[in-house]
Design a protein around this motif. Structure first.
Motif, short mmCIF file in Angstrom:
data_model
loop_
_atom_site.label_atom_id
_atom_site.label_comp_id
_atom_site.label_asym_id
_atom_site.label_seq_id
_atom_site.Cartn_x
_atom_site.Cartn_y
_atom_site.Cartn_z
N ASP A 196 -14.71 49.59 50.67
CA ASP A 196 -14.57 50.72 51.51
C ASP A 196 -14.43 50.17 53.19
O ASP A 196 -13.47 50.62 53.76
CB ASP A 196 -15.95 51.41 51.66
CG ASP A 196 -16.11 52.27 50.41
OD1 ASP A 196 -15.13 52.50 49.83
OD2 ASP A 196 -17.13 52.54 50.14
N THR B 60 -20.00 47.56 45.22
CA THR B 60 -19.22 47.71 46.66
C THR B 60 -17.90 47.02 46.51
O THR B 60 -16.92 47.48 47.33
CB THR B 60 -20.00 47.04 47.65
OG1 THR B 60 -20.11 45.66 47.37
CG2 THR B 60 -21.40 47.47 47.61
N ASP C 294 -21.21 44.18 40.96
CA ASP C 294 -20.96 44.67 42.42
C ASP C 294 -20.36 45.87 42.60
O ASP C 294 -19.09 45.70 42.78
CB ASP C 294 -20.77 43.56 43.31
CG ASP C 294 -20.87 43.61 44.94
OD1 ASP C 294 -21.37 44.96 45.29
OD2 ASP C 294 -20.65 42.96 45.83
N SER D 248 -16.76 44.63 51.41
CA SER D 248 -16.89 45.87 50.51
C SER D 248 -15.41 46.36 50.45
O SER D 248 -14.78 46.48 51.20
CB SER D 248 -17.84 46.51 51.00
OG SER D 248 -17.67 47.45 51.94
#
Length: 136
Positions: free
Chosen positions: A95, A21, A19, A93
């Motif tokens: 971010d 993210t 993943d 995520s």
């Protein structure tokens, strides 16, 4: 026998999704690192505890095949919050979590970071300037 264990773990690593993210927090990336550490010599690696190794592989294979998801089906794909799986992926995520950390900082901490010297030479200048006071 170690060669077949090594090949099984490699196949599992290839199939396990990564993943993007979740940079630095992804289970697929962690699994690849651990397999590389455990099998440093590749197929020639000697396994101290073959039963434990086989047990670990079986557990990871069950997780990867969604064994428990099928064994214990959920009536809905939501939780108590009512958010969907996609919304959770977005929230978890890397971010988004960094944005939350920035939002939770207090005003004083934000000002300190904004005006703090960046490099070691700037820290030295700031320290020297605070010591120097012109006499009046």
């Amino acid at each position: 026998m170690a060669a077949s264990r090594y090949r099984r773990f490699l196949k599992l690593c290839e199939e396990w999704p990564v993943d993007e993210t979740k940079r630095g927090r992804d289970l697929g990336t962690y699994l690849r690192q651990r397999v590389a550490q455990a099998f440093r010599e590749g197929e020639n690696t000697q396994i101290a505890e073959p039963e434990a190794c086989d047990q670990m592989y079986e557990s990871l294979a069950r997780l990867h095949s969604n064994y428990y998801k099928h064994k214990y089906p959920r009536p809905r794909d939501t939780s108590f919050s009512g958010l969907s799986v996609e919304e959770y992926k977005l929230i978890l995520s890397t971010d988004t979590l960094e944005e939350f950390k920035e939002m939770n900082k207090g005003m004083w901490k934000k000002l300190q970071e904004k005006f703090a010297p960046k490099g070691p030479e700037e820290k030295h200048k700031a320290w020297a300037q605070s010591l120097y006071r012109p006499r009046t």
